[in-house]
Design a protein around this motif. Structure first.
Motif, mmCIF file in Angstrom:
data_model
loop_
_atom_site.group_PDB
_atom_site.id
_atom_site.type_symbol
_atom_site.label_atom_id
_atom_site.label_comp_id
_atom_site.label_asym_id
_atom_site.label_seq_id
_atom_site.Cartn_x
_atom_site.Cartn_y
_atom_site.Cartn_z
ATOM 1 N N ASP A 148 -35.127 96.088 -94.408
ATOM 2 C CA ASP A 148 -34.413 96.184 -93.135
ATOM 3 C C ASP A 148 -34.642 97.520 -92.435
ATOM 4 O O ASP A 148 -33.978 97.830 -91.441
ATOM 5 C CB ASP A 148 -32.919 95.948 -93.332
ATOM 6 C CG ASP A 148 -32.258 97.014 -94.210
ATOM 7 O OD1 ASP A 148 -32.985 97.880 -94.761
ATOM 8 O OD2 ASP A 148 -31.014 96.980 -94.346
ATOM 9 N N PRO A 638 -41.774 92.235 -80.860
ATOM 10 C CA PRO A 638 -40.755 92.308 -81.903
ATOM 11 C C PRO A 638 -39.516 93.043 -81.392
ATOM 12 O O PRO A 638 -39.604 93.883 -80.488
ATOM 13 C CB PRO A 638 -41.447 93.082 -83.017
ATOM 14 C CG PRO A 638 -42.498 93.882 -82.325
ATOM 15 C CD PRO A 638 -42.941 93.071 -81.148
ATOM 16 N N THR A 639 -38.390 92.751 -81.974
ATOM 17 C CA THR A 639 -37.121 93.396 -81.640
ATOM 18 C C THR A 639 -36.409 93.743 -82.945
ATOM 19 O O THR A 639 -36.766 93.222 -84.006
ATOM 20 C CB THR A 639 -36.221 92.468 -80.814
ATOM 21 O OG1 THR A 639 -35.877 91.321 -81.624
ATOM 22 C CG2 THR A 639 -36.924 92.007 -79.537
ATOM 23 N N GLU A 641 -33.673 92.644 -83.856
ATOM 24 C CA GLU A 641 -33.112 91.380 -84.339
ATOM 25 C C GLU A 641 -34.182 90.465 -84.914
ATOM 26 O O GLU A 641 -33.916 89.673 -85.826
ATOM 27 C CB GLU A 641 -32.378 90.664 -83.211
ATOM 28 C CG GLU A 641 -31.164 91.399 -82.664
ATOM 29 C CD GLU A 641 -31.538 92.612 -81.817
ATOM 30 O OE1 GLU A 641 -30.753 93.592 -81.798
ATOM 31 O OE2 GLU A 641 -32.630 92.593 -81.187
ATOM 32 N N ASN A 642 -35.403 90.553 -84.368
ATOM 33 C CA ASN A 642 -36.501 89.727 -84.849
ATOM 34 C C ASN A 642 -37.776 90.569 -84.957
ATOM 35 O O ASN A 642 -38.668 90.481 -84.111
ATOM 36 C CB ASN A 642 -36.741 88.529 -83.927
ATOM 37 C CG ASN A 642 -37.856 87.629 -84.447
ATOM 38 O OD1 ASN A 642 -38.204 87.681 -85.631
ATOM 39 N ND2 ASN A 642 -38.410 86.807 -83.574
ATOM 40 N N PRO A 643 -37.883 91.377 -85.993
ATOM 41 C CA PRO A 643 -39.071 92.220 -86.144
ATOM 42 C C PRO A 643 -40.321 91.425 -86.495
ATOM 43 O O PRO A 643 -41.431 91.959 -86.468
ATOM 44 C CB PRO A 643 -38.688 93.169 -87.280
ATOM 45 C CG PRO A 643 -37.649 92.433 -88.066
ATOM 46 C CD PRO A 643 -36.895 91.615 -87.066
ATOM 47 N N ARG A 644 -40.157 90.142 -86.789
ATOM 48 C CA ARG A 644 -41.273 89.291 -87.218
ATOM 49 C C ARG A 644 -41.839 88.439 -86.088
ATOM 50 O O ARG A 644 -42.560 87.471 -86.329
ATOM 51 C CB ARG A 644 -40.806 88.383 -88.366
ATOM 52 C CG ARG A 644 -40.299 89.143 -89.576
ATOM 53 C CD ARG A 644 -39.501 88.278 -90.542
ATOM 54 N NE ARG A 644 -38.248 87.817 -89.931
ATOM 55 C CZ ARG A 644 -37.149 88.545 -89.831
ATOM 56 N NH1 ARG A 644 -37.130 89.790 -90.316
ATOM 57 N NH2 ARG A 644 -36.063 88.068 -89.262
ATOM 58 N N ALA A 645 -41.547 88.796 -84.839
ATOM 59 C CA ALA A 645 -41.940 87.958 -83.708
ATOM 60 C C ALA A 645 -43.452 87.776 -83.592
ATOM 61 O O ALA A 645 -43.929 86.732 -83.155
ATOM 62 C CB ALA A 645 -41.388 88.549 -82.404
ATOM 63 N N ASN A 648 -45.626 88.711 -89.818
ATOM 64 C CA ASN A 648 -44.776 89.019 -90.968
ATOM 65 C C ASN A 648 -45.643 89.398 -92.169
ATOM 66 O O ASN A 648 -45.215 89.310 -93.310
ATOM 67 C CB ASN A 648 -43.880 87.828 -91.316
ATOM 68 C CG ASN A 648 -42.654 88.239 -92.120
ATOM 69 O OD1 ASN A 648 -42.342 89.417 -92.248
ATOM 70 N ND2 ASN A 648 -41.971 87.256 -92.684
ATOM 71 N N PRO A 654 -38.685 86.540 -95.288
ATOM 72 C CA PRO A 654 -37.907 86.028 -94.154
ATOM 73 C C PRO A 654 -36.875 87.011 -93.630
ATOM 74 O O PRO A 654 -36.373 86.851 -92.511
ATOM 75 C CB PRO A 654 -37.243 84.768 -94.722
ATOM 76 C CG PRO A 654 -37.280 84.933 -96.205
ATOM 77 C CD PRO A 654 -38.509 85.722 -96.501
ATOM 78 N N ALA A 655 -36.571 88.054 -94.414
ATOM 79 C CA ALA A 655 -35.631 89.084 -93.965
ATOM 80 C C ALA A 655 -36.327 90.431 -93.796
ATOM 81 O O ALA A 655 -35.653 91.452 -93.646
ATOM 82 C CB ALA A 655 -34.480 89.205 -94.963
ATOM 83 N N ARG A 657 -40.145 92.692 -92.476
ATOM 84 C CA ARG A 657 -40.862 93.097 -91.275
ATOM 85 C C ARG A 657 -42.317 93.369 -91.646
ATOM 86 O O ARG A 657 -42.625 93.624 -92.816
ATOM 87 C CB ARG A 657 -40.214 94.332 -90.651
ATOM 88 C CG ARG A 657 -40.224 95.563 -91.530
ATOM 89 C CD ARG A 657 -39.219 96.599 -91.029
ATOM 90 N NE ARG A 657 -37.902 96.004 -90.916
ATOM 91 C CZ ARG A 657 -37.126 96.098 -89.814
ATOM 92 N NH1 ARG A 657 -37.538 96.808 -88.766
ATOM 93 N NH2 ARG A 657 -35.958 95.514 -89.779
#
Length: 675
Positions: A148, A638-639, A641-645, A648, A654-655, A657
């Motif tokens: 994270d 990526p953001t 909230e969603n670093p995997r945009a 990955n 899934p949690a 980056r």
């Protein structure tokens, strides 16, 4: 190298020229050159008849005799340098060799297709394994990676840094042992401001600045081949050099020079791009886009002409470190700027040694440091990676072994040159020496230290040739020919050749007079025009080898030329930019004898492929994947909230980056890479 200029707009600052010298640009030189020559087109090589004639002439004498040159070992450790072979000429295989005896093909792998997958793709019969991604603890008991991004600055300083770039392998042992165990030394160019923190690029704090500084610099880590797998191990050699590590200065610009007197001790190395491996077994890391870390909120501040020539401005690249750390406030602490833009020598075998900034090599945006040896003297090539800037060469003033025996650094004693490419396919290395030509006191130059602090302006003054973003340099171990990647360019007024603008880039090749890399004149030509023939009919590539924006370049011991690409994320995969057929960034291999090029590897989304080294037996290759998952126009942003945009890779947690990482490439049959 690309850099995260803005979290949502990926315009590369290197594409914006700060050169207003009026010096004749390379495309005009090339246009005039083409108008005066018969061009031989075949395969992917554009070779002037005069250059091929020169190559043939070398066949009358072994280049090892003619030039006396040899390389430092290409990452194989001190004392194991490969001397030149018997002079394979560039172009279409017309170099010297035994009459009637065909050369053994250098490329034996099946080319891989272009790809947009979020994966590493290598040819059949090869494996690619991830090693030391960003956040890997230097020791088993060190702080673990937190997916994270909640690792602290103190923890990051004990972990592998971010945005892996230039790299060298230093064997620990001789013979077969040296190909199974060694030190991997690698650069960390910058950090992604969205992915580096839990809350992304929100309010700037001192802790965030400190964590960013800890993510930059260099990692030294011991690695070993355990069975069929490479792994990092605990070692006394493992360490980090970061943006806060104490540093020393040597050469004409000493640490006591008035221009280096800042409000804080001399420390740190930043924006560490490519690198070099010296003949005496040390590592040289190169500071590229150092200007982007500085800024100010002072509305009365304006850049000096020198600062403007280096691209310094009030906003920098948007890092905003100056809001939390006055060290980076250009109005309050302007001399801190002058401590960056150098080549930095690090001794990986001495963990307690202090990194030294070697000022005789000049101050600019060093893309790399390619070391070579000729007649016992050290030669260092380096490009200044910005649109419209120059190519440089440093030549030692005597045998490097003698300097070392006398307790002196070979990098403190010599002459820095800048290249001028002439219309007739010839070129000249222009000395940047105080008192010579226009670099006199009457013209405002104070001494050699002044020339080196203002290297770009000195090169402007002597009439160097602006280039389309000069990047990495490589020297062919078989004949001493030199290759330079030109990533892309905006173009310059006048007739276009190869292109204006030049969105795909190209590779220039030259031969120093007498095959002696210390010479002050050379003959040059174009090795290959990059791009897609669907959008540019000048390009002579096909689906097996089309590529754009060549960046990293490196020769292995057998003479294969490895080419790595860095298409910017504002352009990558976009059909409206003519890049939809090129896929993700890639690595290719070329045979300089025939001009054949094959695509060898394709990287994940949003990444560039950079950094390359190999074990002495050439059965393991290390490459770096930098900034996977960075914001791209094609894939999105990526953001927190969603670093995997975008990506990955490599964990596919899934949690988690995306993370920059080193990749280990091997053949399933244990053979030499590329065969």
């Amino acid at each position: 190298m690309s850099i995260d200029h803005d979290s949502h707009v990926q315009t590369d600052p290197d594409d914006i020229s700060s050169n207003n010298s009026g010096n004749r640009p390379f495309h005009e030189v090339l246009a005039a050159r083409a108008a005066r020559r018969d061009v031989v087109r075949g395969g992917t090589v554009l070779a002037a008849a005069a250059f091929l004639g020169m190559a043939g002439a070398v066949g009358a004498a072994d280049p090892a005799v003619a030039g006396g040159g040899h390389g430092p070992g290409h990452g194989h450790g001190p004392g194991h340098g490969h001397g030149p072979g018997h002079g394979h000429g560039p172009g279409h295989g017309h170099g010297p060799g035994k009459p009637g005896k065909p050369r053994k093909p250098l490329l034996g792998f099946t080319p891989v297709p272009a790809s947009t997958a979020d994966a590493i793709i290598v040819p059949p019969g090869y494996t690619a394994e991830v090693l030391i991604p960003w956040g890997t603890p230097l020791r088993r008991k060190g702080p673990a990676w937190r997916p994270d991004a909640s690792n602290t600055a103190a923890e990051q300083a004990q972990q592998v840094g971010s945005h892996h770039d230039g790299m060298s392998f230093f064997p620990l042992g001789r013979g077969p042992l040296g190909s199974r165990r060694g030190l991997l030394v690698l650069n960390h160019e910058y950090i992604d401001r969205t992915l580096h923190y839990t809350d992304g690029d929100a309010a700037m704090t001192k802790e965030k600045v400190d964590k960013a500084l800890a993510g930059h610099g260099v990692t030294v880590v011991e690695v070993e081949l355990h069975g069929r797998t490479w792994r990092n191990v605990d070692s006394k050699f493992n360490r980090r050099v970061t943006g806060t590590t104490p540093v020393a200065f040597s050469g004409p610009v000493s640490a006591k020079h008035p221009a280096l007197r800042a409000d804080n001790p001399a420390m740190g190395t930043l924006n560490n791009c490519s690198s070099g491996h010296t003949p005496w077994g040390t590592y040289v890391t190169c500071e590229e886009n150092w200007n982007g870390y500085f800024g100010t909120e002072d509305p009365s501040w304006t850049p000096t002409p020198e600062q403007a020539r280096y691209g310094v401005n009030a906003s920098g690249f948007g890092y905003r470190w100056h809001l939390a750390d006055p060290r980076f406030d250009v109005a309050r602490n302007p001399n801190e700027l002058n401590r960056f833009g150098w080549m930095v020598e690090i001794d990986p075998m001495n963990p307690r040694s202090t990194p030294v900034k070697r000022t005789a090599l000049g101050r600019f945006k060093h893309e790399g440091a390619t070391f070579w040896e000729s007649k016992g003297r050290v030669v260092v090539y380096s490009g200044d990676d910005q649109d419209g800037d120059y190519l440089y060469k440093f030549v030692g003033d005597g045998p490097w072994r003698r300097h070392r025996a006398l307790g002196r650094s070979p990098l403190d004693h010599g002459t820095l040159y800048v290249a001028r490419f002439d219309d007739d396919g010839k070129g000249t290395w222009l000395p940047l020496t105080y008192g010579k030509g226009p670099l006199t006191k009457a013209n405002g130059w104070q001494d050699q230290a002044d020339v080196l602090l203002r290297t770009r302006q000195a090169a402007d003054a002597v009439g160097a040739t602006p280039l389309d973003r000069p990047e990495w340099v490589a020297v062919n171990p078989r004949n001493n020919d030199v290759y330079l990647t030109l990533t892309n360019g905006s173009g310059w007024p006048g007739e276009v050749n190869p292109r204006t603008p030049n969105p795909y880039g190209h590779i220039v090749r030259w031969r120093e007079r007498g095959c002696d890399n210390t010479a002050t004149s050379f003959e040059w030509d174009i090795f290959v025009l990059a791009g897609d023939p669907a959008y540019d009919p000048q390009v002579e590539l096909d689906e097996t080898n089309i590529f754009g924006s060549p960046d990293g370049i490196w020769f292995d011991g057998d003479g294969r030329l490895w080419i790595q690409t860095d298409i910017s994320n504002s352009t990558q995969n976009r059909p409206d930019r003519g890049h939809d057929n090129l896929g993700n960034n890639a690595m290719l291999a070329a045979d300089p004898n025939t001009g054949e090029i094959r695509r060898f590897l394709v990287g994940p989304r949003g990444a560039e492929i950079t950094g390359v080294s190999a074990t002495p037996d050439q059965k393991t290759m290390f490459i770096n994947v930098q900034h996977p998952g960075e914001s791209t126009t094609f894939w999105g942003n990526p953001t927190p909230e969603n670093p995997r945009a975008v990506s990955n890779w490599p964990d596919f947690d899934p949690a988690g980056r995306p993370r920059s990482a080193t990749v280990v490439i091997r053949k399933v049959d244990g053979g030499v890479i590329g065969t």
